[in-house]
Design a protein around this motif. Structure first.
Motif, mmCIF file in Angstrom:
data_model
loop_
_atom_site.group_PDB
_atom_site.id
_atom_site.type_symbol
_atom_site.label_atom_id
_atom_site.label_comp_id
_atom_site.label_asym_id
_atom_site.label_seq_id
_atom_site.Cartn_x
_atom_site.Cartn_y
_atom_site.Cartn_z
ATOM 1 N N PRO A 144 0.835 -1.210 0.000
ATOM 2 C CA PRO A 144 0.000 0.000 0.000
ATOM 3 C C PRO A 144 0.866 1.254 0.000
ATOM 4 O O PRO A 144 1.929 1.290 0.631
ATOM 5 N N SER A 145 0.437 2.277 -0.702
ATOM 6 C CA SER A 145 1.231 3.514 -0.808
ATOM 7 C C SER A 145 0.984 4.426 0.385
ATOM 8 O O SER A 145 -0.141 4.568 0.854
ATOM 9 N N LEU A 146 2.050 5.063 0.842
ATOM 10 C CA LEU A 146 1.995 5.997 1.972
ATOM 11 C C LEU A 146 2.803 7.237 1.624
ATOM 12 O O LEU A 146 3.999 7.151 1.347
ATOM 13 N N LEU A 147 2.146 8.387 1.628
ATOM 14 C CA LEU A 147 2.812 9.670 1.362
ATOM 15 C C LEU A 147 2.994 10.422 2.671
ATOM 16 O O LEU A 147 2.023 10.687 3.387
ATOM 17 N N LEU A 148 4.227 10.778 2.989
ATOM 18 C CA LEU A 148 4.563 11.502 4.212
ATOM 19 C C LEU A 148 4.852 12.963 3.863
ATOM 20 O O LEU A 148 5.709 13.248 3.021
ATOM 21 N N ILE A 149 4.127 13.884 4.517
ATOM 22 C CA ILE A 149 4.273 15.313 4.221
ATOM 23 C C ILE A 149 4.702 16.054 5.484
ATOM 24 O O ILE A 149 3.984 16.072 6.485
ATOM 25 N N HIS A 150 5.874 16.661 5.426
ATOM 26 C CA HIS A 150 6.445 17.338 6.597
ATOM 27 C C HIS A 150 5.723 18.651 6.901
ATOM 28 O O HIS A 150 4.924 19.159 6.097
ATOM 29 N N ASN A 151 6.009 19.211 8.055
ATOM 30 C CA ASN A 151 5.449 20.496 8.462
ATOM 31 C C ASN A 151 5.855 21.594 7.472
ATOM 32 O O ASN A 151 6.945 21.546 6.894
ATOM 33 N N LEU A 152 4.984 22.560 7.274
ATOM 34 C CA LEU A 152 5.279 23.643 6.333
ATOM 35 C C LEU A 152 6.071 24.737 7.038
ATOM 36 O O LEU A 152 5.517 25.585 7.739
ATOM 37 N N SER A 153 7.378 24.707 6.842
ATOM 38 C CA SER A 153 8.289 25.690 7.423
ATOM 39 C C SER A 153 9.571 25.676 6.607
ATOM 40 O O SER A 153 9.978 24.609 6.119
ATOM 41 N N PRO A 154 10.236 26.826 6.418
ATOM 42 C CA PRO A 154 11.475 26.847 5.637
ATOM 43 C C PRO A 154 12.580 25.972 6.221
ATOM 44 O O PRO A 154 13.500 25.587 5.501
ATOM 45 N N SER A 155 12.499 25.664 7.513
ATOM 46 C CA SER A 155 13.525 24.825 8.133
ATOM 47 C C SER A 155 13.140 23.349 8.138
ATOM 48 O O SER A 155 13.907 22.508 8.608
ATOM 49 N N SER A 156 11.956 23.032 7.628
ATOM 50 C CA SER A 156 11.494 21.642 7.596
ATOM 51 C C SER A 156 11.853 20.994 6.264
ATOM 52 O O SER A 156 12.078 21.670 5.259
ATOM 53 N N SER A 157 11.869 19.664 6.261
ATOM 54 C CA SER A 157 12.164 18.913 5.046
ATOM 55 C C SER A 157 11.680 17.481 5.226
ATOM 56 O O SER A 157 11.207 17.094 6.297
ATOM 57 N N GLY B 216 15.706 42.139 3.247
ATOM 58 C CA GLY B 216 14.841 40.980 3.468
ATOM 59 C C GLY B 216 15.636 39.738 3.801
ATOM 60 O O GLY B 216 15.278 38.977 4.711
ATOM 61 N N THR B 217 16.720 39.519 3.058
ATOM 62 C CA THR B 217 17.569 38.348 3.308
ATOM 63 C C THR B 217 18.241 38.448 4.670
ATOM 64 O O THR B 217 18.338 37.454 5.411
ATOM 65 N N PHE B 218 18.670 39.643 5.037
ATOM 66 C CA PHE B 218 19.304 39.854 6.342
ATOM 67 C C PHE B 218 18.332 39.540 7.484
ATOM 68 O O PHE B 218 18.676 38.832 8.439
ATOM 69 N N LEU B 219 17.109 40.063 7.386
ATOM 70 C CA LEU B 219 16.111 39.810 8.427
ATOM 71 C C LEU B 219 15.800 38.319 8.530
ATOM 72 O O LEU B 219 15.689 37.765 9.629
ATOM 73 N N TYR B 220 15.658 37.672 7.379
ATOM 74 C CA TYR B 220 15.380 36.228 7.374
ATOM 75 C C TYR B 220 16.536 35.456 8.023
ATOM 76 O O TYR B 220 16.305 34.533 8.820
ATOM 77 N N ASN B 221 17.766 35.806 7.676
ATOM 78 C CA ASN B 221 18.926 35.118 8.252
ATOM 79 C C ASN B 221 18.996 35.299 9.765
ATOM 80 O O ASN B 221 19.426 34.394 10.484
ATOM 81 N N CYS B 222 18.582 36.454 10.242
ATOM 82 C CA CYS B 222 18.555 36.688 11.690
ATOM 83 C C CYS B 222 17.451 35.853 12.349
ATOM 84 O O CYS B 222 17.655 35.257 13.411
ATOM 85 N N ILE B 223 16.282 35.829 11.710
ATOM 86 C CA ILE B 223 15.154 35.067 12.258
ATOM 87 C C ILE B 223 15.464 33.573 12.257
ATOM 88 O O ILE B 223 15.167 32.859 13.218
ATOM 89 N N MET B 224 16.079 33.099 11.180
ATOM 90 C CA MET B 224 16.401 31.679 11.044
ATOM 91 C C MET B 224 17.852 31.403 11.458
ATOM 92 O O MET B 224 18.574 30.664 10.779
ATOM 93 N N SER B 225 18.247 31.969 12.568
ATOM 94 C CA SER B 225 19.597 31.726 13.079
ATOM 95 C C SER B 225 19.682 30.321 13.673
ATOM 96 O O SER B 225 18.665 29.681 13.962
ATOM 97 N N LYS B 226 20.888 29.834 13.854
ATOM 98 C CA LYS B 226 21.087 28.513 14.464
ATOM 99 C C LYS B 226 20.485 28.487 15.868
ATOM 100 O O LYS B 226 19.880 27.481 16.271
ATOM 101 N N LEU C 256 9.042 31.689 1.152
ATOM 102 C CA LEU C 256 8.003 30.927 1.845
ATOM 103 C C LEU C 256 7.737 31.539 3.209
ATOM 104 O O LEU C 256 6.571 31.690 3.607
ATOM 105 N N TYR C 257 8.794 31.932 3.912
ATOM 106 C CA TYR C 257 8.612 32.524 5.237
ATOM 107 C C TYR C 257 7.760 33.791 5.147
ATOM 108 O O TYR C 257 6.884 34.033 5.984
ATOM 109 N N GLY C 258 8.002 34.600 4.121
ATOM 110 C CA GLY C 258 7.218 35.817 3.940
ATOM 111 C C GLY C 258 5.750 35.510 3.678
ATOM 112 O O GLY C 258 4.860 36.203 4.188
#
Length: 313
Positions: free
Chosen positions: A60-73, A187-197, A237-239
């Motif tokens: 049987p087929s099973l499709l797994l869909i991760h959470n919708l977030s730029p840090s998800s995969s 925009g890229t700077f703000l995103y990089n700050c928000i998505m920091s390690k 996507l984050y925007g």
């Protein structure tokens, strides 16, 4: 040019230069932690959608869909996909804007993911599939079940997003947030700050996991890598998420879904799940404990058992 104007221009130039250098440093330092294995590509609407396929095609087929977030995969399913592939023909994909899939400069709307889900099942899986969706992705999975009812079998939802949050409309403030994040340097700077390690690590410790000791090795590094993959273009996507473009009103759709639906959630999601049941009383619920947003990573054995039991019903 008078002195105040000259001073403002000088400061602005220095700030933009500093932001640009910070963005370049983030890009240069973003190296792969663990390369994905056996990746495949699905060409969809001029986008490359990265996915994996495991198991016997006769299962049987099973499709797994991760959470919708730029840090998800799709790596979100690593702890359960191998074992599930002994019982299912397993597929897991990187959603547009996430993982190694393309991240174009577009406005990401919920319906785009609804269409992707339907087309992926039709063109890649090519037979009826059970879909298991995590967190925010449950919204477009449920809508896809309504629109593509003939190709979706059962639905499993892990910690669904509250209905009230899903029908939050786009506002002027939301449009402004998206516009700012689309800017090349600022925009890229703000995103990089928000998505920091550090912020991603905090999300794992206080939102994703009940016990930080259970966080898999390299999980935080991997999320950081994908958040900044392809020159931090996850910012688009984050925007869209920040602007509420990815939301959808499910209230009128839920009563029309006739599939077997199983909601899996911890105690914090009890009220949310009960709200869904008001509109579709047939929704089955399974309560789990000692986990938060990502039980498929924290208590994988429990999620595996639930999905196996669901397949038998």
């Amino acid at each position: 040019m008078n002195k105040p104007v000259k001073k403002i221009l000088t400061i602005s130039t220095l700030l933009l230069t500093g932001m640009h250098l910070f963005n370049q440093l983030t890009d240069v330092q973003n190296t792969p932690v663990i390369p994905s294995k056996n990746d495949k590509i699905f060409l969809w609407k001029n986008m490359k959608i990265n996915y994996i396929e495991k198991g016997d095609s006769e299962n049987p087929s099973l499709l797994l869909i991760h959470n919708l977030s730029p840090s998800s995969s799709k790596e979100e399913w690593n702890c359960i996909s191998d074992i599930l592939s002994k019982h299912f023909h397993v597929f897991a994909l990187d959603l547009p804007g996430c993982g190694k899939s393309d991240k174009p400069n577009v406005t990401y709307i919920n319906y785009m993911y609804v269409q992707l889900t339907g087309d992926f099942i039709k063109k890649v899986i090519r037979k009826k599939a059970t879909v298991c969706a995590s967190a925010f992705s449950s919204s477009f999975t449920l809508m896809a079940a309504h629109m593509y009812s003939e190709i979706i079998d059962k639905i499993a939802v892990i910690n669904p997003t509250p209905l009230q949050q899903l029908y939050t409309p786009v506002s002027k403030e939301g449009k402004a947030k998206e516009m700012i994040l689309q800017l090349p340097v600022l925009g890229t700077f703000l995103y990089n700050c928000i998505m920091s390690k550090e912020s991603i690590a905090d999300a794992y410790k206080y939102k994703y996991f009940y016990n930080e000791q259970n966080i898999p090795e390299n999980a935080i590094d991997l999320s950081y890598y994908y958040a900044h993959y392809n020159h931090s273009s996850g910012k688009y996507l984050y925007g869209s998420i920040a602007g509420n473009y990815t939301t959808i009103n499910l209230i009128h759709t839920l009563p029309k879904i006739n599939h077997k639906i199983c909601f899996i959630g911890n105690q914090n999601y009890k009220n949310t799940i009960e709200e869904y049941q008001k509109y579709n009383p047939a929704i089955q619920t399974i309560s789990i404990s000692h986990c938060r947003l990502l039980p498929q990573m924290e208590i994988p054995e429990t999620i595996i058992q639930i999905l196996l039991e669901l397949s038998k019903k």
